[in-house]
Design an enzyme around this catalytic site. Structure first.
Site, PDB file in Angstrom:
ATOM      1  N   ARG A 172      39.503  13.947   6.084  1.00 57.39           N
ATOM      2  CA  ARG A 172      40.127  12.634   5.885  1.00 57.39           C
ATOM      3  C   ARG A 172      40.701  12.556   4.475  1.00 57.39           C
ATOM      4  O   ARG A 172      40.564  13.478   3.681  1.00 57.39           O
ATOM      5  CB  ARG A 172      39.116  11.510   6.103  1.00 57.39           C
ATOM      6  N   GLY A 199      47.217   9.175  14.456  1.00 56.82           N
ATOM      7  CA  GLY A 199      46.348  10.101  13.742  1.00 56.82           C
ATOM      8  C   GLY A 199      45.403  10.833  14.666  1.00 56.82           C
ATOM      9  O   GLY A 199      44.885  10.262  15.635  1.00 56.82           O
ATOM     10  N   ASP A 252      42.419  11.712  14.117  1.00 56.23           N
ATOM     11  CA  ASP A 252      41.087  11.107  14.088  1.00 56.23           C
ATOM     12  C   ASP A 252      40.971   9.971  15.090  1.00 56.23           C
ATOM     13  O   ASP A 252      39.944   9.818  15.768  1.00 56.23           O
ATOM     14  CB  ASP A 252      40.761  10.617  12.676  1.00 56.23           C
ATOM     15  N   ASP A 271      36.613   2.551  13.204  1.00 49.33           N
ATOM     16  CA  ASP A 271      36.295   3.651  12.294  1.00 49.33           C
ATOM     17  C   ASP A 271      36.425   3.157  10.857  1.00 49.33           C
ATOM     18  O   ASP A 271      37.514   2.814  10.400  1.00 49.33           O
ATOM     19  CB  ASP A 271      37.239   4.830  12.549  1.00 49.33           C
TER      20      ASP A 271
END
EC number: 2.7.1.33
Length: 270
Positions: A8, A109, A111, A131
């Site tokens: 990240r 993204g 993620d 998140d």
């Protein structure tokens, strides 16, 4: 053993996962600082030092990065240091099993995709995934396993740091839960604004999604939180049902398993 790498903007999580399917389990995990100019050699030295003798047990690797330059270095690292280990990196063209019903799928993204995949597979229902990272992503996956979109807000620490940086009277503070929403000093006031304010922000977004998205108003929708900063506000969230610290790592495992056979064929062809 699967090596999972979740890069990240601020920090990187490295995990070792045993088993597969419903028997998958995160055995070890580490959190290190993300360096945007890190090299493949530096990554290899760090990760090899973390996993130690377990490097001999690797049967696969999966990774994602919200920092494009680091994703390239992760690829180079895996190809140079673990060439016999099949790997999958989450990028356009990789099969995730999650249809992206948005205007530009390439903007989503990695993620966010793997989080929604993991939530859908684990809870078997429509889900709202929150998140807590450098940004707070509130994402929506349908009862059919489709990514419907979401909302993105600045993260708790990022917002607090920005307030301190832009004001001469404020300073950077440690983010912990204050004794009251009514602070008695500047530090407590900033902590109250961050902790209680962001809890209200997340609850507000989740409730708005439930109101605005067809089929999300009932009890058959799972709301799950993940991310390093989530425990800071969990106590004050009224909408979140589950906290899953390894949701992203589990999502990486699921994507690897979906693409595993193709990767093994590629390795054999070489």
């Amino acid at each position: 053993m699967l090596l999972a790498i979740d890069v990240r903007n601020t920090h990187t999580v490295v995990g070792l996962i045993s088993g597969s399917g419903s028997h998958g389990k995160v055995e070890h995990h580490w959190r290190i600082r993300t360096e945007s100019e890190v090299t493949a050699d530096e990554l290899a030295l760090t990760i090899d030092g973390l996993i130690g003798d377990d490097a001999e047990l690797l049967t696969g690797a999966a990774g994602l990065s919200t920092v494009p330059s680091v994703l390239h270095e992760v690829r180079v690292m895996l190809e140079q240091y673990w060439p016999s280990v099949p790997h999958v990196l989450i990028e356009p063209g990789v099969r995730t099993g999650i249809p992206l019903l948005v205007d530009n799928p390439k903007e989503v993204g990695a993620d966010r995709i793997v989080n929604c995949l993991a939530a859908y597979q684990k809870y078997g229902s429509a889900a709202i995934v929150v998140d807590f990272g450098s940004s707070i992503c509130v994402d929506v996956v349908s009862a059919k396993g489709e990514f419907l979109g979401g909302a993105i807000a600045p993260g708790v620490q990022v917002s607090s740091d920005a307030a301190a940086a832009r004001s001469a009277a404020l300073r950077r503070v440690e983010l912990t839960r204050p004794r009251s929403v009514v602070g008695k000093n500047t530090v407590e006031c900033m902590q109250a604004g961050a902790v209680f304010g962001f809890a209200a922000l997340v609850d507000g977004l989740v409730n708005r999604i439930r109101e605005d998205v067809d089929g999300f108003g009932g009890d058959d929708v799972t709301v799950v939180a993940t991310g390093h900063s989530a425990p800071l506000v969990l106590e004050d969230l009224s909408t979140v049902q589950h906290y899953d610290r390894h949701l992203t790592l589990d999502g990486l495992r699921l994507v690897f398993e979906r693409n595993r056979d193709n990767q093994r064929k590629l390795k054999q062809a070489r």
